[in-house]
Design a protein around this motif. Structure first.
Motif, mmCIF file in Angstrom:
data_model
loop_
_atom_site.group_PDB
_atom_site.id
_atom_site.type_symbol
_atom_site.label_atom_id
_atom_site.label_comp_id
_atom_site.label_asym_id
_atom_site.label_seq_id
_atom_site.Cartn_x
_atom_site.Cartn_y
_atom_site.Cartn_z
ATOM 1 N N MET A 86 0.831 -1.200 0.000
ATOM 2 C CA MET A 86 0.000 0.000 0.000
ATOM 3 C C MET A 86 0.873 1.259 0.000
ATOM 4 S SD MET A 86 -2.923 0.921 2.800
ATOM 5 C CE MET A 86 -3.960 -0.488 2.627
ATOM 6 N N ASN A 87 1.995 1.180 0.688
ATOM 7 C CA ASN A 87 2.878 2.343 0.826
ATOM 8 C C ASN A 87 3.928 2.470 -0.270
ATOM 9 O OD1 ASN A 87 2.814 3.998 3.672
ATOM 10 N ND2 ASN A 87 1.883 1.978 3.873
ATOM 11 N N ILE A 88 4.317 1.323 -0.883
ATOM 12 C CA ILE A 88 5.452 1.450 -1.820
ATOM 13 C C ILE A 88 5.234 0.814 -3.197
ATOM 14 C CG2 ILE A 88 7.224 1.729 -0.016
ATOM 15 C CD1 ILE A 88 7.972 -1.206 -0.394
ATOM 16 N N LEU A 89 4.043 0.246 -3.439
ATOM 17 C CA LEU A 89 3.799 -0.350 -4.760
ATOM 18 C C LEU A 89 2.638 0.370 -5.426
ATOM 19 C CD1 LEU A 89 4.387 -2.566 -6.865
ATOM 20 C CD2 LEU A 89 2.823 -4.075 -5.615
ATOM 21 N N LYS A 109 -0.465 -12.659 -1.676
ATOM 22 C CA LYS A 109 -1.914 -12.480 -1.844
ATOM 23 C C LYS A 109 -2.331 -11.025 -1.569
ATOM 24 C CE LYS A 109 -6.299 -14.105 -0.026
ATOM 25 N NZ LYS A 109 -6.886 -14.286 1.280
ATOM 26 N N GLU A 110 -1.782 -10.449 -0.517
ATOM 27 C CA GLU A 110 -2.148 -9.075 -0.160
ATOM 28 C C GLU A 110 -1.581 -8.071 -1.147
ATOM 29 O OE1 GLU A 110 -4.430 -8.378 2.197
ATOM 30 O OE2 GLU A 110 -4.507 -10.565 2.286
ATOM 31 N N ALA A 111 -0.334 -8.299 -1.584
ATOM 32 C CA ALA A 111 0.311 -7.338 -2.489
ATOM 33 C C ALA A 111 -0.456 -7.230 -3.805
ATOM 34 C CB ALA A 111 1.756 -7.749 -2.733
ATOM 35 N N LYS A 112 -1.074 -8.348 -4.210
ATOM 36 C CA LYS A 112 -1.822 -8.350 -5.478
ATOM 37 C C LYS A 112 -2.988 -7.372 -5.471
ATOM 38 C CE LYS A 112 -0.711 -12.936 -7.219
ATOM 39 N NZ LYS A 112 -1.093 -14.351 -7.260
ATOM 40 N N ARG A 113 -3.408 -6.972 -4.304
ATOM 41 C CA ARG A 113 -4.505 -6.004 -4.213
ATOM 42 C C ARG A 113 -4.067 -4.607 -4.628
ATOM 43 N NH1 ARG A 113 -8.321 -8.485 -0.748
ATOM 44 N NH2 ARG A 113 -7.377 -10.063 0.569
ATOM 45 N N PHE A 114 -2.750 -4.385 -4.652
ATOM 46 C CA PHE A 114 -2.269 -3.010 -4.815
ATOM 47 C C PHE A 114 -1.491 -2.747 -6.099
ATOM 48 C CE2 PHE A 114 -2.842 -3.913 -0.341
ATOM 49 C CZ PHE A 114 -3.704 -2.880 0.009
ATOM 50 N N GLY A 115 -1.006 -3.782 -6.740
ATOM 51 C CA GLY A 115 -0.235 -3.612 -7.969
ATOM 52 C C GLY A 115 -0.028 -4.982 -8.588
ATOM 53 N N GLU A 215 0.738 6.863 -5.758
ATOM 54 C CA GLU A 215 -0.285 7.891 -6.016
ATOM 55 C C GLU A 215 -1.540 7.721 -5.171
ATOM 56 O OE1 GLU A 215 -1.064 8.303 -10.200
ATOM 57 O OE2 GLU A 215 1.056 8.747 -10.560
ATOM 58 N N ARG A 216 -1.753 6.505 -4.678
ATOM 59 C CA ARG A 216 -3.015 6.253 -3.972
ATOM 60 C C ARG A 216 -3.093 7.045 -2.665
ATOM 61 N NH1 ARG A 216 -0.258 1.539 -3.249
ATOM 62 N NH2 ARG A 216 -1.336 0.586 -4.995
ATOM 63 N N SER A 217 -4.327 7.180 -2.213
ATOM 64 C CA SER A 217 -4.551 7.793 -0.907
ATOM 65 C C SER A 217 -4.491 6.683 0.137
ATOM 66 C CB SER A 217 -5.933 8.460 -0.935
ATOM 67 O OG SER A 217 -6.391 8.641 0.354
#
Ligand code: PLP
Length: 367
Positions: A86-89, A109-115, A215-217
């Protein structure tokens, strides 16, 4: 005379006696204030000082430079599985992940939610019994994620791969067990409840230049940038687990620091692996070159113990060791058999007691 009990639990796990005694005393009276640590404001000077001292001991013990921030968070290492990407991808970016166990798979699994996540290597098909090291990183990957020690399978990266950009590591089960070069890492995170403290606090060590690029909030509480300037005091931090960490780090310093601990960990795990390798009854499950110094899984030799007898004999061994004060040796269900977790605070005498019990049990069974 009461028997010494050795706790081989994978986590929460054994802590230095001295640290737990000091923490217990602080529950009644913290630092001579007359107020117990559980009852004291996190904004009071004694607590602020204690948190700052904990950070400074970590910097000293791990050789963490001023290029890095340190934060104490809640949510366990599991929250870091999503907080990291969430913070770096960025959404349109990609990162490389190595799949070396269930915890690594959860991070994926979690990282796939963000990039986009590229799983560059996996030993899943071999029940994660080794660390696949021969892999290619993806061009332009934001970072390379590793799980430094795979708690369930007893495998450990002995040499970290060179990341094209930087490494991100889950060090939950071997942090402070050996010397590492922090400068190779953009981010290190670890739940504390194995080598550092009790459950309740999670450590993140973050290189200053990697934040502020997505870029995300980010929700306030999940943004590292919220906690860094507040020295982990944006909201109420887990004060008591941080204090247990403080006392554990102090014990570590008194006992020669990470270097001395690494030598002892090599010695302890060496004795245990030698016993396994010289045994007719037991065999190790992890590839020899990747064997962890922290978690040692072993099973019965299938050539000696028939499958239908294994369950019964397993119960017998656990009862046999329990009688000798050796606790929590049951293996994880995905590997079976036994697992001895021998973190920093496990004394050499505990490992020696286990080895001697294994030998006695083998003589009893095989004659
Ligand atoms: C390597 C590793 N990562 C992550 C976790 C999950 O940690 P937590 O329970 O703090 O979320 C564990 C727990 O055993 C672990 O061993």
């Amino acid at each position: 005379m009461t028997q010494t009990v050795y706790n081989f639990s994978a986590g929460p796990s054994v802590l230095p006696k001295k640290a737990t005694q000091e923490a217990a005393a602080a529950i009644m009276d913290f630092a001579g204030t007359g107020i117990g640590i559980l009852e004291m404001s996190h904004r009071s000077k004694p607590i602020e000082n204690m948190v700052a001292e904990t950070e400074s001991m970590l910097r000293e013990l791990m050789g963490i430079s001023d290029n890095y921030d340190i934060v104490f968070l809640g949510g366990g290492a599991s929250l870091q599985f999503c907080m990291v990407p969430m913070n770096i991808l960025d959404e349109k970016a990609h990162a490389d992940y190595t799949d070396t166990g269930v915890w690594a798979a959860k991070a994926i699994k979690e990282a796939k939610r963000f990039g986009t996540v590229n799983v560059v290597s996996s030993s899943k098909a071999d029940v994660y019994n080794h660390i696949p090291k021969d892999f290619k990183q993806t061009e332009g990957a934001a970072y390379l994620h590793v799980t430094s020690n795979n708690t369930i399978y007893g495998t450990q990266w002995k040499n970290f791969p060179e990341a094209a950009t930087y490494l991100v590591a889950d060090m939950s089960s071997d942090i402070l067990s050996r010397k590492i070069d922090v400068s190779k890492f953009g981010l290190i995170y670890a739940g504390a409840q194995k080598n550092m403290s009790c459950a309740g606090v999670t450590l993140a060590i973050i290189r200053k230049d990697i934040l502020g690029k997505v870029e995300r909030s980010i929700p306030t509480m999940l943004d590292y940038a919220t906690h860094i300037p507040e020295h982990s005091m944006f909201n109420t931090p887990p004060v008591f687990p941080i204090y247990v960490m403080n006392r554990t780090l102090s014990w570590l310093k008194e006992n020669g620091g990470v270097e001395a601990m690494e030598a002892l960990n090599n010695k302890k795990s060496g004795i245990l692996y030698d016993a396994i390798d010289n045994s007719k009854l037991f065999v190790g499950t992890a590839a020899k070159e990747d064997r962890s110094t922290m978690n040692v899984p072993f099973i019965f030799n299938k050539d000696v113990v028939a499958q239908e007898k294994a369950d019964e004999l397993q119960k017998e061994f656990l009862a046999f060791t329990k009688e000798r004060g050796l606790e929590q040796l049951k293996g994880h269900r995905s590997v079976g058999g036994f697992r001895a977790s021998i973190y920093n605070a496990m004394p050499l005498a505990g490992v020696e007691a286990l080895v001697s019990a294994m030998d006695a049990f083998e003589k009893k069974v095989l004659g």
